[in-house]
Design a protein around this motif. Structure first.
Motif, PDB file in Angstrom:
ATOM      1  N   GLY A 171      -0.984  -3.594  -4.646  1.00 42.12           N
ATOM      2  CA  GLY A 171      -1.248  -2.241  -4.136  1.00 42.12           C
ATOM      3  C   GLY A 171      -2.349  -1.566  -4.924  1.00 42.12           C
ATOM      4  O   GLY A 171      -2.425  -1.700  -6.158  1.00 42.12           O
ATOM      5  N   LEU A 172      -3.220  -0.891  -4.248  1.00 42.76           N
ATOM      6  CA  LEU A 172      -4.298  -0.136  -4.921  1.00 42.76           C
ATOM      7  C   LEU A 172      -4.373   1.187  -4.172  1.00 42.76           C
ATOM      8  O   LEU A 172      -5.137   1.338  -3.223  1.00 42.76           O
ATOM      9  CB  LEU A 172      -5.605  -0.920  -4.823  1.00 42.76           C
ATOM     10  N   ASN A 173      -3.519   2.111  -4.597  1.00 38.65           N
ATOM     11  CA  ASN A 173      -3.341   3.346  -3.825  1.00 38.65           C
ATOM     12  C   ASN A 173      -4.000   4.514  -4.547  1.00 38.65           C
ATOM     13  O   ASN A 173      -3.742   4.737  -5.726  1.00 38.65           O
ATOM     14  CB  ASN A 173      -1.842   3.624  -3.664  1.00 38.65           C
ATOM     15  N   ARG A 174      -4.862   5.215  -3.837  1.00 38.46           N
ATOM     16  CA  ARG A 174      -5.518   6.386  -4.435  1.00 38.46           C
ATOM     17  C   ARG A 174      -4.619   7.603  -4.224  1.00 38.46           C
ATOM     18  O   ARG A 174      -4.331   7.963  -3.082  1.00 38.46           O
ATOM     19  CB  ARG A 174      -6.890   6.612  -3.784  1.00 38.46           C
ATOM     20  N   VAL A 175      -4.162   8.203  -5.332  1.00 43.84           N
ATOM     21  CA  VAL A 175      -3.263   9.360  -5.242  1.00 43.84           C
ATOM     22  C   VAL A 175      -3.767  10.454  -6.186  1.00 43.84           C
ATOM     23  O   VAL A 175      -4.665  10.218  -7.007  1.00 43.84           O
ATOM     24  CB  VAL A 175      -1.801   8.973  -5.623  1.00 43.84           C
ATOM     25  N   LYS A 176      -3.183  11.646  -6.070  1.00 45.98           N
ATOM     26  CA  LYS A 176      -3.518  12.761  -6.968  1.00 45.98           C
ATOM     27  C   LYS A 176      -2.535  12.739  -8.146  1.00 45.98           C
ATOM     28  O   LYS A 176      -1.325  12.574  -7.953  1.00 45.98           O
ATOM     29  CB  LYS A 176      -3.361  14.100  -6.241  1.00 45.98           C
ATOM     30  N   SER A 177      -3.050  12.892  -9.353  1.00 43.76           N
ATOM     31  CA  SER A 177      -2.169  12.979 -10.521  1.00 43.76           C
ATOM     32  C   SER A 177      -1.544  14.376 -10.549  1.00 43.76           C
ATOM     33  O   SER A 177      -1.906  15.244  -9.752  1.00 43.76           O
ATOM     34  CB  SER A 177      -2.970  12.746 -11.793  1.00 43.76           C
ATOM     35  N   GLU A 178      -0.596  14.588 -11.521  1.00 43.14           N
ATOM     36  CA  GLU A 178       0.032  15.917 -11.614  1.00 43.14           C
ATOM     37  C   GLU A 178      -1.002  17.003 -11.886  1.00 43.14           C
ATOM     38  O   GLU A 178      -0.822  18.159 -11.521  1.00 43.14           O
ATOM     39  CB  GLU A 178       1.077  15.906 -12.742  1.00 43.14           C
ATOM     40  N   THR A 179      -2.111  16.618 -12.524  1.00 47.62           N
ATOM     41  CA  THR A 179      -3.142  17.618 -12.833  1.00 47.62           C
ATOM     42  C   THR A 179      -4.213  17.688 -11.737  1.00 47.62           C
ATOM     43  O   THR A 179      -5.240  18.333 -11.905  1.00 47.62           O
ATOM     44  CB  THR A 179      -3.811  17.292 -14.184  1.00 47.62           C
ATOM     45  N   GLY A 180      -3.953  16.985 -10.619  1.00 50.72           N
ATOM     46  CA  GLY A 180      -4.874  17.078  -9.483  1.00 50.72           C
ATOM     47  C   GLY A 180      -6.043  16.103  -9.535  1.00 50.72           C
ATOM     48  O   GLY A 180      -6.942  16.156  -8.695  1.00 50.72           O
ATOM     49  N   GLY A 224      -0.272   1.562  -8.291  1.00 49.47           N
ATOM     50  CA  GLY A 224       0.163   0.350  -7.603  1.00 49.47           C
ATOM     51  C   GLY A 224       1.395   0.608  -6.749  1.00 49.47           C
ATOM     52  O   GLY A 224       1.871   1.739  -6.631  1.00 49.47           O
ATOM     53  N   ASP A 225       1.932  -0.479  -6.183  1.00 54.87           N
ATOM     54  CA  ASP A 225       3.146  -0.383  -5.359  1.00 54.87           C
ATOM     55  C   ASP A 225       4.419  -0.365  -6.216  1.00 54.87           C
ATOM     56  O   ASP A 225       5.500  -0.092  -5.708  1.00 54.87           O
ATOM     57  CB  ASP A 225       3.243  -1.586  -4.410  1.00 54.87           C
ATOM     58  N   PHE A 226       4.288  -0.744  -7.496  1.00 56.09           N
ATOM     59  CA  PHE A 226       5.467  -0.732  -8.365  1.00 56.09           C
ATOM     60  C   PHE A 226       5.528   0.602  -9.093  1.00 56.09           C
ATOM     61  O   PHE A 226       4.511   1.073  -9.622  1.00 56.09           O
ATOM     62  CB  PHE A 226       5.411  -1.887  -9.382  1.00 56.09           C
ATOM     63  N   ASN A 227       6.727   1.185  -9.118  1.00 54.60           N
ATOM     64  CA  ASN A 227       6.951   2.413  -9.874  1.00 54.60           C
ATOM     65  C   ASN A 227       6.718   2.106 -11.365  1.00 54.60           C
ATOM     66  O   ASN A 227       7.055   1.017 -11.833  1.00 54.60           O
ATOM     67  CB  ASN A 227       8.412   2.858  -9.645  1.00 54.60           C
ATOM     68  N   GLY A 251       0.828  -1.217   0.000  1.00 51.50           N
ATOM     69  CA  GLY A 251       0.000   0.000   0.000  1.00 51.50           C
ATOM     70  C   GLY A 251       0.856   1.259   0.000  1.00 51.50           C
ATOM     71  O   GLY A 251       0.453   2.295   0.513  1.00 51.50           O
ATOM     72  N   VAL A 252       2.053   1.169  -0.608  1.00 56.72           N
ATOM     73  CA  VAL A 252       2.937   2.339  -0.723  1.00 56.72           C
ATOM     74  C   VAL A 252       3.168   2.596  -2.217  1.00 56.72           C
ATOM     75  O   VAL A 252       3.856   1.813  -2.883  1.00 56.72           O
ATOM     76  CB  VAL A 252       4.295   2.083  -0.013  1.00 56.72           C
ATOM     77  N   PRO A 253       2.581   3.674  -2.762  1.00 60.41           N
ATOM     78  CA  PRO A 253       2.699   3.868  -4.209  1.00 60.41           C
ATOM     79  C   PRO A 253       4.153   3.996  -4.662  1.00 60.41           C
ATOM     80  O   PRO A 253       4.927   4.728  -4.056  1.00 60.41           O
ATOM     81  CB  PRO A 253       1.920   5.179  -4.465  1.00 60.41           C
ATOM     82  N   GLY A 254       4.492   3.243  -5.714  1.00 59.87           N
ATOM     83  CA  GLY A 254       5.828   3.344  -6.309  1.00 59.87           C
ATOM     84  C   GLY A 254       6.962   2.806  -5.460  1.00 59.87           C
ATOM     85  O   GLY A 254       8.136   3.089  -5.719  1.00 59.87           O
ATOM     86  N   LEU A 255       6.650   1.983  -4.449  1.00 65.35           N
ATOM     87  CA  LEU A 255       7.671   1.489  -3.508  1.00 65.35           C
ATOM     88  C   LEU A 255       8.826   0.748  -4.202  1.00 65.35           C
ATOM     89  O   LEU A 255       9.979   0.900  -3.860  1.00 65.35           O
ATOM     90  CB  LEU A 255       7.002   0.553  -2.485  1.00 65.35           C
ATOM     91  N   VAL A 256       8.480  -0.078  -5.185  1.00 67.20           N
ATOM     92  CA  VAL A 256       9.515  -0.896  -5.840  1.00 67.20           C
ATOM     93  C   VAL A 256       9.817  -0.273  -7.206  1.00 67.20           C
ATOM     94  O   VAL A 256       8.913  -0.121  -8.029  1.00 67.20           O
ATOM     95  CB  VAL A 256       9.023  -2.351  -6.025  1.00 67.20           C
TER      96      VAL A 256
END
Ligand code: GUN
Length: 323
Positions: free
Chosen positions: A261-270, A276-279, A241-246
């Motif tokens: 991983g299924l992580n809800r994040v903000k894109s560059e445009t908001g 996911g957990d993989f970069n 559950g850590v975006p881009g961990l690997v």
């Protein structure tokens, strides 16, 4: 990595981008296959037993937007498969005793074959106690002590295996990945996801496992240790559950990467997006990779349908539980 294009006169023009060479494992294809098998099996059974109507109930507490989306997906999948489903909502002020009373009542209802309590729960409710209140025969999430305990002994298709762990198992099998004596890393050690996956990867093939040497990593694992065990791994499953961990520096060419991983994040445009957990840069490694979205998630939902049909068959005596 710097790529270059060779032009007619022999000069090389550098290209400042890298190619994506990873092969995507399409979880949606496996999910569709599982759901259509459930649907067809149900149609077949109902030809001789029209009264056979498998049904699951999802108990939802509070108003978690992510949970609402998951529940909607589960209901859509049930409808496709011909399974009955209903969602019972409660305010997030419900007491533990009242919730356990509801579960006990549902345990006794013969028209309900599967019960899921959608997680996460509000802090005042004890997840372990609530999950264990579900009768093991109706525990289609596979989260009770009984079903997790059975998993330690055997992981056969007639056991109620947690849906995400079962999804990871079937993805590895359907990809035909060689596992005997190979190395796996599982990042995340939750009772419901990380630990069951690690058990399956490390278990004896005769018990339904993969005979892998399995390393379990978690928040106490130093970054350098995580990087070095990942670099050595043939399969990396991340459920942290850590975006881009690997990232790509931690991945061995030829590895299989399974992103839970299924992580809800903000894109560059908001915009709200799922990561996911993989970069994303792991795509530049010659590996196999489950995408997010469209990888493990749809398979988890499909295996909930599988487990619901399984629970209903066991309850109706159409099939016998493995020892
Ligand atoms: N919340 C997120 N995933 C799951 C799941 O697979 N089962 C339950 N019960 N809750 C969840």
């Amino acid at each position: 990595m710097l790529f270059s294009i060779t032009i007619g006169n022999g000069y090389h023009i550098p290209r400042m981008f890298s190619r994506n060479i990873a092969t995507l494992i399409k979880g949606t294809e496996l999910a569709n296959k599982i759901k259509s098998e459930v649907r067809n099996e149900l149609i077949n059974i109902r030809q001789t037993k029209p009264e056979f109507e498998p049904q699951f109930v999802a108990i939802a507490i509070g108003n978690n937007p992510a949970s609402s989306i998951y529940l909607q997906r589960k209901q859509e999948a049930a409808s496709y498969c011909g399974l009955k489903s209903k969602v019972i909502h409660f305010e997030d002020t419900i007491s533990q005793k009242s919730l356990i009373d509801v579960i006990n009542h549902t345990n006794k209802d013969p028209s309900i074959h599967g019960i899921i309590v959608q997680l996460p729960l509000p802090n005042h409710l004890c997840e372990t106690t609530i999950c264990n209140a579900v009768h093991p025969s109706k525990d289609v999430d596979g989260f009770t002590q009984t079903n997790l305990g059975k998993l330690m002994q055997k992981m056969s298709d007639s056991n109620m295996i947690p849906c995400t762990a079962l999804a990871v198992k079937k993805i590895i099998e359907s990809e035909g990945i060689e596992t005997y004596g190979k190395t796996a890393v599982v990042i995340g050690r939750s009772h419901n996801v990380g630990l069951p996956i690690a058990i399956i990867l490390g278990a004896d093939k005769q018990k339904g496992g993969f005979d892998m040497t399995t390393v379990s990593c978690h928040r106490a694992t130093p970054n350098e240790t995580l990087a070095s065990v990942c670099r050595n791994a043939d399969i990396i499953v991340s459920a942290a559950g850590v975006p881009g961990l690997v990232d790509k520096t931690m991945v061995k060419p030829g590895a299989c990467l399974i992103d839970v991983g299924l992580n809800r994040v903000k894109s560059e445009t908001g915009k709200d997006i799922v990561r996911g957990d993989f970069n994303k840069n792991v795509s530049q490694v010659d590996c196999r990779l489950t995408p997010v979205p469209g990888g493990v998630g749809p398979c988890t939902v499909a295996f909930l349908m599988y487990n619901t049909l399984l629970a209903a068959k066991l309850q109706a005596g159409i099939m016998n539980q493995a020892e």
